[in-house]
Write an enzyme that holds these catalytic residues in place. Structure first.
Site, PDB file in Angstrom:
ATOM      1  N   TYR A 265       0.832  -1.196   0.000  1.00  0.00           N
ATOM      2  CA  TYR A 265       0.000   0.000   0.000  1.00  0.00           C
ATOM      3  C   TYR A 265       0.871   1.251   0.000  1.00  0.00           C
ATOM      4  O   TYR A 265       0.639   2.189  -0.768  1.00  0.00           O
ATOM      5  CB  TYR A 265      -0.931   0.009   1.214  1.00  0.00           C
ATOM      6  CG  TYR A 265      -1.805   1.251   1.251  1.00  0.00           C
ATOM      7  CD1 TYR A 265      -2.969   1.317   0.504  1.00  0.00           C
ATOM      8  CD2 TYR A 265      -1.431   2.364   1.996  1.00  0.00           C
ATOM      9  CE1 TYR A 265      -3.759   2.458   0.511  1.00  0.00           C
ATOM     10  CE2 TYR A 265      -2.211   3.505   2.010  1.00  0.00           C
ATOM     11  CZ  TYR A 265      -3.372   3.552   1.268  1.00  0.00           C
ATOM     12  OH  TYR A 265      -4.136   4.682   1.272  1.00  0.00           O
ATOM     13  N   ASP A 300      -6.934  -5.465  -1.281  1.00  0.00           N
ATOM     14  CA  ASP A 300      -8.159  -4.818  -1.753  1.00  0.00           C
ATOM     15  C   ASP A 300      -7.876  -3.489  -2.440  1.00  0.00           C
ATOM     16  O   ASP A 300      -8.623  -3.063  -3.330  1.00  0.00           O
ATOM     17  CB  ASP A 300      -9.092  -4.580  -0.571  1.00  0.00           C
ATOM     18  CG  ASP A 300      -8.434  -3.771   0.535  1.00  0.00           C
ATOM     19  OD1 ASP A 300      -8.767  -2.585   0.664  1.00  0.00           O
ATOM     20  OD2 ASP A 300      -7.594  -4.312   1.263  1.00  0.00           O
ATOM     21  N   LYS A 372      -9.403 -11.099   5.463  1.00  0.00           N
ATOM     22  CA  LYS A 372     -10.126  -9.851   5.716  1.00  0.00           C
ATOM     23  C   LYS A 372     -10.854  -9.461   4.436  1.00  0.00           C
ATOM     24  O   LYS A 372     -10.246  -9.078   3.445  1.00  0.00           O
ATOM     25  CB  LYS A 372      -9.159  -8.743   6.143  1.00  0.00           C
ATOM     26  CG  LYS A 372      -9.880  -7.450   6.497  1.00  0.00           C
ATOM     27  CD  LYS A 372      -8.873  -6.341   6.744  1.00  0.00           C
ATOM     28  CE  LYS A 372      -9.593  -5.022   6.967  1.00  0.00           C
ATOM     29  NZ  LYS A 372      -8.651  -3.889   6.921  1.00  0.00           N
TER      30      LYS A 372
END
Length: 519
Positions: A265, A300, A372
């Site tokens: 990220y 994600d 998750k």
């Protein structure tokens, strides 16, 4: 959940072997380098606390002084504890203050001085690691006393006001409404600060600053909620960005239960130098392993920039790489909250079936990981009725595929920071779906050779092909080429590169020595 997709076991084994081959050079790089944040984390474990009148942490001032005198490549432990003995100072924070005033000079000791400094550094750092061990044992006692939530997935809800004293009552209200995990999202931009702010904070943009005191305050508040509700309420924050190792150390010492922890990220969406963050990630995961903290990874996020169908295999690739990196750092499967998301355009025909295929693939590839599962965000339009329906479909996929951690979706996503009433409606949605269909994963089996199985097989095959290419070209090259999330991030650029150094011959890190001795 096993074998519902009839995955080729040999292909799964090959995928893991290719992930190991792609990840090994990164591990070797992390083992041979250090960063200013790794060294600051060592000193935090050894007891450095507080900040100067300008808010700059003393640990930053101390590391900067050492680097200015002897560089970073030897680590800071030996120069600092050698100076502590020479100066006759009994406190590291006082030494940092003297160093900031320019009254201390640092050197890399040798001979008996080095032996004494090494002994002192290990003893002081072991005190911080012992505190982490004590907090882990405390968590285990509280779980035995209060119990875990009766259902899976755990319901994960974000609180983000900017004011820790406003976050606390909102978090406690969310726990009463059914949330099992409270995530205190960080203030926008904190990942780019090369220091950890001190003390409680009341100002933050779209989130609350992550500080040790804020960790302590929220943990104490959720302990009250755990006693009230008769179930242990978990706390999440962020070990990412430029201070990943320090956040991990502080989280361990203050008994956080989960931490968002994924270098990708920061590399892709914050332009943090890849080498800096891979080095930081390995150390932070060693701390998390010791602390019994569940990590949450950020796959994600790729789907917020890349197409969720075309790029589905990049999520699988990243999950496999994250599994390898996590295991190498000492994390167990139960600590791997690998990320994936419900981000396919709902206007696409069969979008729900595609989401089922992707979620079930993740579940079967990582049967012992909590996973998750992230709600729709990219295609939320501001139509709150449609948004609430999409979140219901997302919750249903979570129930059908046995996810471990379900982040609560908000129908006001991308419109406003959610009101308490928005969270209440969202939690009602989750409670209804899990109450009505929580055991559906026991009954749901896709048709043999049907749409869902075929889609899962295709994504796994594409993931194996990509891992083979990454292994040939190196992971750093793949990141530079925009393989993940379409962002191109070369290894010789990005924020924080000046805070990286290759180990010199006499490099010493007492925290790594202790953590690796017991891993």
């Amino acid at each position: 959940m096993s074998e519902k997709l009839d995955l080729d076991a040999a292909l799964v084994r090959r995928a893991r072997e290719l992930a190991r081959r792609a990840g090994q050079p990164v591990v070797e790089l992390a083992r041979s380098h250090t960063t200013v944040s790794v060294e600051r984390a060592v000193l935090r474990l050894a007891g450095v606390t507080g900040a100067d009148p300008d808010g700059i942490p003393w640990v930053n001032r101390l590391v900067d002084a050492v680097v200015g005198d002897v560089g970073l490549g030897h680590g800071v432990a030996l120069p600092v504890f050698d100076a502590l003995a020479r100066e006759g100072v009994g406190d590291l924070t006082l030494l940092a203050q003297k160093a900031a005033a320019g009254s201390v000079r640092f050197a890399v000791p040798s001979g008996r001085d080095a032996t004494a400094a090494r002994r002192s550094a290990r003893r002081a750092t072991a005190t911080g690691i012992k505190r982490i061990d004590q907090r882990r044992a405390e968590r285990e006692r509280l779980i035995r006393r209060h119990g875990d939530p009766k259902q899976r997935p755990w319901i994960y809800l974000i609180v983000a006001t900017g004011d820790i004293y406003e976050d606390i009552p909102q978090a406690q209200a969310a726990a009463r409404a059914g949330a099992d995990v409270i995530a205190v999202i960080r203030s926008t931009g904190q990942s780019l600060l090369d220091y950890v702010p001190e003390g409680p904070t009341r100002e933050g943009f779209a989130g609350t600053y992550a500080t040790q005191e804020n960790f302590r305050l929220m943990r104490a508040a959720l302990d009250e909620s755990s006693r009230e509700l008769g179930r242990y309420v978990r706390l999440t924050n962020y070990a990412s960005g430029l201070c990943m190792p320090e956040m991990a150390a502080l989280a361990g010492m203050e008994r956080l239960d989960m931490m968002l922890n994924d270098s990708m990220y920061g590399i892709l969406f914050r332009d943090i130098n890849p080498i800096r963050t891979f080095v930081d990630q390995r150390f932070s995961r060693q701390v998390h392993a010791r602390a019994g903290i569940i990590i949450n990874t950020g796959e994600d996020n790729y789907l917020t920039t890349a197409d969720a169908v075309d790029a589905a295999h990049t999520v699988t690739v990243s999950q496999l790489l994250n599994e390898y990196f996590a295991h190498e750092a000492g994390l167990a499967d139960w600590q791997l909250g690998l990320g994936h998301a419900f981000e396919i355009n709902p206007d696409l025909p069969e979008s729900f079936r595609l989401e089922l295929a992707h979620a079930l693939l993740a579940r079967e590839l990582f049967p012992d990981a909590p996973l998750k599962w992230m709600p729709p965000t990219k295609h939320m339009t501001g139509d709150v009725f449609r948004g609430n329906l999409l979140d219901g479909f997302f919750n249903l996929v979570g129930a059908m595929t046995g996810q471990g951690i379900l982040l609560v979706g908000m129908m006001t996503e991308a419109v406003v920071t959610p009101w308490l009433s928005d969270r209440d409606i969202a939690l009602q949605n989750v409670r209804y779906v899990l109450g009505a269909a929580g055991g559906l994963h026991e009954d749901f089996v896709p048709a043999p050779g049907g749409f869902i199985q075929q889609r899962a097989h295709r994504v796994l095959g594409e993931a194996v092909e990509l891992l083979a290419r990454i292994g040939d070209d190196t992971l750093l090259t793949a990141i530079a080429d925009g393989t993940f999330g379409i962002m191109k991030r070369p290894a010789d650029r990005g924020k924080g590169l000046d805070g990286v150094a290759r180990h010199e011959d006499r490099y010493y890190n007492p925290a790594t020595e202790i953590l690796e001795a017991t891993s």
